[in-house]
Design a protein around this motif. Structure first.
Motif, short mmCIF file in Angstrom:
data_model
loop_
_atom_site.label_atom_id
_atom_site.label_comp_id
_atom_site.label_asym_id
_atom_site.label_seq_id
_atom_site.Cartn_x
_atom_site.Cartn_y
_atom_site.Cartn_z
N SER A 102 0.87 -1.08 -0.02
CA SER A 102 0.02 -0.02 0.11
C SER A 102 0.81 1.30 -0.11
O SER A 102 0.54 2.19 0.68
N ASN A 188 -13.34 -3.43 -10.40
CA ASN A 188 -13.64 -3.06 -9.02
C ASN A 188 -15.14 -2.59 -8.89
O ASN A 188 -16.01 -3.13 -9.74
N GLY A 228 -8.50 -6.85 -3.37
CA GLY A 228 -9.82 -5.93 -3.15
C GLY A 228 -10.92 -6.12 -4.27
O GLY A 228 -11.87 -5.80 -4.31
N ASN A 229 -10.39 -6.43 -5.33
CA ASN A 229 -11.10 -6.67 -6.53
C ASN A 229 -11.67 -8.16 -6.91
O ASN A 229 -11.22 -9.08 -6.08
N HIS A 273 -6.83 -12.85 -1.62
CA HIS A 273 -7.39 -11.79 -2.16
C HIS A 273 -9.03 -11.90 -1.69
O HIS A 273 -9.54 -10.94 -1.66
N GLY A 276 -9.23 -10.07 1.58
CA GLY A 276 -9.25 -8.58 1.43
C GLY A 276 -10.28 -8.11 0.19
O GLY A 276 -10.17 -6.90 0.01
N LEU A 277 -11.53 -9.01 0.02
CA LEU A 277 -12.35 -8.24 -0.82
C LEU A 277 -13.05 -7.17 -0.17
O LEU A 277 -13.53 -7.03 0.70
N ILE A 278 -13.14 -6.33 -1.19
CA ILE A 278 -13.94 -4.90 -0.97
C ILE A 278 -15.42 -4.97 -1.00
O ILE A 278 -15.88 -5.56 -2.12
N PHE A 279 -16.15 -4.78 0.23
CA PHE A 279 -17.40 -5.15 -0.07
C PHE A 279 -18.39 -4.03 -0.64
O PHE A 279 -17.99 -2.72 -0.76
N ARG A 306 -13.75 -9.40 8.96
CA ARG A 306 -13.95 -7.82 8.42
C ARG A 306 -15.43 -7.66 7.93
O ARG A 306 -15.93 -6.52 8.34
#
Length: 356
Positions: A102, A188, A228-229, A273, A276-279, A306
């Protein structure tokens, strides 16, 4: 900042989180004492390569240094990133390391060159170019491959494409060839392509008349910014997603969507991955497709944690056999739907599963 200084600094930063790096890029290995054990630097299952997880920042016994007892190869965590991702240019290796850490990308450009936004450099640009060169999968080997696995999505999913001659490089020998491939877009939540996954296919039919994966050690390769994607099936960025499902593998999630075509699903491509997935905004319930291996359990546990912190109810869906594609192929869609009905919240079962 010189590239030499950048390399040594990145290697030290990666070594401070050596176990996290190994879990991400060498996910087929496991920790044993002070070492991470795996087959080789290409993430092959096995035990011949060991990575030091603790130690000084430099010199003998430094954290992040690795040795492969079978080949006598050795290196640091930048080498792990290069080889496990199949990269050749140090700039790409450094970008991937900074993405993992990051960190911002340094402002480095030739005299007179116009500065590009970081989002369009490197991997995403290559992924966009390959995706644009691909074609819809209707009538292709990719469609036949999915059908051979019981997956029937092709008319609805824009994330899937086919390339008849996709470049493949053997990471051990360096030899290259072209093979047909199923191309799945990693995007994304705005629907912007950030990477892709290539599933290399056999150019011919097997004895049963079906299309299978190419006979390769690693018939699946990913490219781009993946963390995240995900490979989203059923994502409409304009609509809220109160209920969704997520898991590691594309076939696993595509199998769930085959029997629940109204349910948005995300295939994160790996356990790390997935963690770390973005909701999506407005998500209230998240179904997580179980994976039996240790890395899969780690991804599920971290994603569940998370989700709870974000106020999202996380529920694990468990297959009857090895995974949900095994269920789809061997017990059939009706029995898979019946099994899922017992695991979904009742209102979700009524909404997403076909009546009867």
């Amino acid at each position: 900042m010189t590239w030499r200084g950048s390399a040594s600094d990145l290697a030290r930063r990666l070594a401070r989180d050596a176990e996290a790096v190994c879990r991400h890029y060498l996910s087929n290995g496991k920790r044993q004492g002070r070492y991470w054990m795996v087959g080789d630097v290409h993430n092959t299952p096995g035990r011949s390569m060991f990575v030091r997880l603790s130690g000084p920042e430099s010199g003998p016994g430094a954290a992040g240094h690795w040795t492969d007892a079978a080949t006598a190869e050795f290196g640091d965590l930048l080498d792990v990133i290069r080889e496990s991702c199949g990269l050749t240019e140090f700039r790409d290796v450094a970008d991937e390391a900074r993405r993992f850490l990051s960190m911002p990308r340094p402002e480095m450009q030739s005299h007179g060159a116009q500065r590009q936004p970081a989002a369009v450099r490197g991997y995403p640009e290559s992924a966009c170019r390959l995706f644009a060169m691909s074609q819809p999968i209707v009538g292709t080997l990719a469609e036949r491959y999915l059908a051979s696995r019981g997956i029937l999505l092709t008319a609805r999913e824009r994330a899937l494409r086919f390339h008849p001659g996709c470049y493949y490089r053997d990471l051990v020998t360096g030899e290259t060839q072209t093979l047909p491939a199923l191309i799945a877009a990693v995007t994304n939540l705005d629907g912007r392509l950030s990477g892709l996954q290539r599933t290399y296919l056999s150019p011919g039919l097997d004895p049963s008349g079906k299309v299978g994966k190419a006979q390769l050690i690693d018939p699946r390769r990913s490219l781009g910014h993946l963390f995240g994607n995900a490979i989203w099936l059923g994502l409409d960025p304009r609509m809220p997603i109160p209920v969704m499902a997520a898991g590691e593998g594309f076939e696993t999630m595509a199998s769930l969507r085959t029997v629940m075509p109204a349910l948005p699903v995300a295939a994160a491509t790996s356990a790390n991955h997935l963690a770390g997935l973005i909701f999506p905004p407005g998500c209230r319930r998240l179904y997580i497709a179980a994976d039996a291996d240790a890395a899969g359990r780690h991804g599920i546990e971290r994603l569940s944690q998370r989700a709870g912190e974000a106020g999202i109810l996380a529920l694990v869906l468990r297959p009857q056999l090895g995974d949900f594609n095994d269920d789809l192929r061997h017990v059939g869609p009706a029995h898979l739907a019946a099994s899922l009905a017992d695991q979904l919240v009742p209102e979700d079962a009524r909404f997403f599963l076909p009546a009867g």
